[in-house]
Design a protein around this motif. Structure first.
Motif, PDB file in Angstrom:
ATOM      1  N   LEU A   1      -0.968  -0.952  -0.809  1.00 30.75           N
ATOM      2  CA  LEU A   1      -1.999  -0.065  -0.758  1.00 30.75           C
ATOM      3  C   LEU A   1      -2.653  -0.576  -0.314  1.00 30.75           C
ATOM      4  O   LEU A   1      -2.990  -1.586   0.166  1.00 30.75           O
ATOM      5  CB  LEU A   1      -2.931   0.475  -1.893  1.00 30.75           C
ATOM      6  CG  LEU A   1      -1.629   0.795  -3.122  1.00 30.75           C
ATOM      7  CD1 LEU A   1      -2.731   0.906  -4.380  1.00 30.75           C
ATOM      8  CD2 LEU A   1      -1.513   2.642  -2.704  1.00 30.75           C
ATOM      9  N   MET A   2      -2.941  -0.281   1.592  1.00 26.06           N
ATOM     10  CA  MET A   2      -4.009  -1.154   2.314  1.00 26.06           C
ATOM     11  C   MET A   2      -5.455  -0.075   2.360  1.00 26.06           C
ATOM     12  O   MET A   2      -5.128   0.727   2.629  1.00 26.06           O
ATOM     13  CB  MET A   2      -3.283  -1.670   3.312  1.00 26.06           C
ATOM     14  CG  MET A   2      -2.214  -2.534   3.570  1.00 26.06           C
ATOM     15  SD  MET A   2      -1.382  -2.768   5.349  1.00 26.06           S
ATOM     16  CE  MET A   2      -2.511  -3.757   5.708  1.00 26.06           C
ATOM     17  N   PHE A   3      -6.204  -0.740   2.227  1.00 26.42           N
ATOM     18  CA  PHE A   3      -7.797  -0.227   2.633  1.00 26.42           C
ATOM     19  C   PHE A   3      -8.454  -0.284   4.008  1.00 26.42           C
ATOM     20  O   PHE A   3      -9.304   0.141   4.491  1.00 26.42           O
ATOM     21  CB  PHE A   3      -8.163  -0.740   1.062  1.00 26.42           C
ATOM     22  CG  PHE A   3      -8.534  -0.016  -0.110  1.00 26.42           C
ATOM     23  CD1 PHE A   3      -7.360   1.576   0.054  1.00 26.42           C
ATOM     24  CD2 PHE A   3      -7.371  -0.223  -1.149  1.00 26.42           C
ATOM     25  CE1 PHE A   3      -7.312   2.310  -0.865  1.00 26.42           C
ATOM     26  CE2 PHE A   3      -7.091   0.185  -1.813  1.00 26.42           C
ATOM     27  CZ  PHE A   3      -6.665   1.605  -2.188  1.00 26.42           C
ATOM     28  N   GLU A   4      -7.526  -1.446   4.800  1.00 25.18           N
ATOM     29  CA  GLU A   4      -8.155  -2.305   6.013  1.00 25.18           C
ATOM     30  C   GLU A   4      -7.558  -2.961   6.090  1.00 25.18           C
ATOM     31  O   GLU A   4      -6.187  -4.226   5.460  1.00 25.18           O
ATOM     32  CB  GLU A   4      -9.667  -2.789   5.642  1.00 25.18           C
ATOM     33  CG  GLU A   4      -9.668  -4.210   4.480  1.00 25.18           C
ATOM     34  CD  GLU A   4     -11.208  -4.582   4.417  1.00 25.18           C
ATOM     35  OE1 GLU A   4     -11.815  -5.169   5.367  1.00 25.18           O
ATOM     36  OE2 GLU A   4     -12.125  -4.413   2.937  1.00 25.18           O
TER      37      GLU A   4
ATOM     38  N   LEU B   1       4.830   1.738   1.702  1.00 24.68           N
ATOM     39  CA  LEU B   1       3.279   1.199   1.463  1.00 24.68           C
ATOM     40  C   LEU B   1       2.386   2.720   2.063  1.00 24.68           C
ATOM     41  O   LEU B   1       2.951   3.542   2.861  1.00 24.68           O
ATOM     42  CB  LEU B   1       3.794   0.554   2.691  1.00 24.68           C
ATOM     43  CG  LEU B   1       2.609   0.491   3.591  1.00 24.68           C
ATOM     44  CD1 LEU B   1       1.773  -0.356   3.565  1.00 24.68           C
ATOM     45  CD2 LEU B   1       3.043  -0.409   4.976  1.00 24.68           C
ATOM     46  N   TYR B   2       1.789   2.609   1.888  1.00 27.02           N
ATOM     47  CA  TYR B   2      -0.009   3.519   1.574  1.00 27.02           C
ATOM     48  C   TYR B   2      -1.060   2.368   2.278  1.00 27.02           C
ATOM     49  O   TYR B   2      -1.635   1.650   2.292  1.00 27.02           O
ATOM     50  CB  TYR B   2      -0.373   4.263   0.419  1.00 27.02           C
ATOM     51  CG  TYR B   2       0.845   4.419  -0.541  1.00 27.02           C
ATOM     52  CD1 TYR B   2       0.686   6.293  -0.620  1.00 27.02           C
ATOM     53  CD2 TYR B   2       1.227   3.339  -1.228  1.00 27.02           C
ATOM     54  CE1 TYR B   2       1.976   6.206  -1.107  1.00 27.02           C
ATOM     55  CE2 TYR B   2       2.347   3.794  -2.223  1.00 27.02           C
ATOM     56  CZ  TYR B   2       2.445   5.928  -2.163  1.00 27.02           C
ATOM     57  OH  TYR B   2       3.799   6.182  -3.466  1.00 27.02           O
ATOM     58  N   VAL B   3      -1.389   3.580   3.680  1.00 30.23           N
ATOM     59  CA  VAL B   3      -2.071   3.128   4.480  1.00 30.23           C
ATOM     60  C   VAL B   3      -3.603   4.280   4.714  1.00 30.23           C
ATOM     61  O   VAL B   3      -3.187   4.868   4.525  1.00 30.23           O
ATOM     62  CB  VAL B   3      -1.493   2.982   5.651  1.00 30.23           C
ATOM     63  CG1 VAL B   3      -2.746   1.843   6.453  1.00 30.23           C
ATOM     64  CG2 VAL B   3      -0.635   2.051   5.185  1.00 30.23           C
ATOM     65  N   ALA B   4      -4.772   3.384   4.408  1.00 26.50           N
ATOM     66  CA  ALA B   4      -5.914   4.430   4.098  1.00 26.50           C
ATOM     67  C   ALA B   4      -6.261   4.741   5.918  1.00 26.50           C
ATOM     68  O   ALA B   4      -7.312   6.057   5.490  1.00 26.50           O
ATOM     69  CB  ALA B   4      -7.277   3.360   3.239  1.00 26.50           C
TER      70      ALA B   4
END
Length: 160
Positions: A40-43, A84-87
């Motif tokens: 998980l990518m938040f930044e 992969l999850y990208v914000a």
């Protein structure tokens, strides 16, 4: 990819949070190695090079294990068990500098290129957050539900 939560400078309770996270969300192999089931990518990371290496290593394993001393089993091209999850899909943003700065969309584009060179397949990922229609639909549902509750509450209080 949540550096501020692990840093005692930013979060004095990071050890308690880390223990709770590990107990609740982490899967381990019989020998105690942590298994990664998604990223998980938040930044975007500060060090893109290091992040590219670690993420490509993890994303191309078939078992989500990329520990030192572990000999990973790599995926068959066309498969990707670790998602992969990208914000944020934005390629650039306007900062204080006069030229736009690269952000999450730029990072994912570069990551996809490296992943494709290593596996022969495009990286599978999911964007979430703004400005995607799913986010707006979710907010719309929440607003409708809130309106219904407020309207129902005001209707029942006016009849009492």
């Amino acid at each position: 990819l949540y550096p501020a939560l692990h840093n005692p400078y930013f979060n004095p309770h990071h050890e308690d949070m880390e223990k709770a996270r590990v107990e609740h969300y982490t899967t381990f192999t019989p020998d105690g190695t942590e298994v990664i089931s998604a990223i998980l990518m938040f930044e975007e990371p500060l060090d893109w090079g290091e992040a590219f290496q670690v993420m490509v290593d993890i994303l191309r394993t078939e078992d989500g294990i990329a520990a030192a001393g572990h000999h990973p089993r790599f995926i068959v091209p066309g498969t990707q068990p670790i998602h992969l999850y990208v914000a944020n899909p934005d390629l650039v943003y306007a900062g204080q500098y006069t030229v736009p700065r690269f952000t999450m969309g730029g990072f994912v584009s570069c990551l996809n290129t490296l992943f494709k060179h290593m596996t022969g397949a495009d990286l599978q990922f999911t964007y979430f957050g703004k400005p995607l229609s799913g986010t707006y639909a979710y907010v719309e549902t929440i607003l409708h539900d809130s309106y219904a509750k407020i309207h129902q509450s005001s209707s029942s209080s006016s009849t009492s």
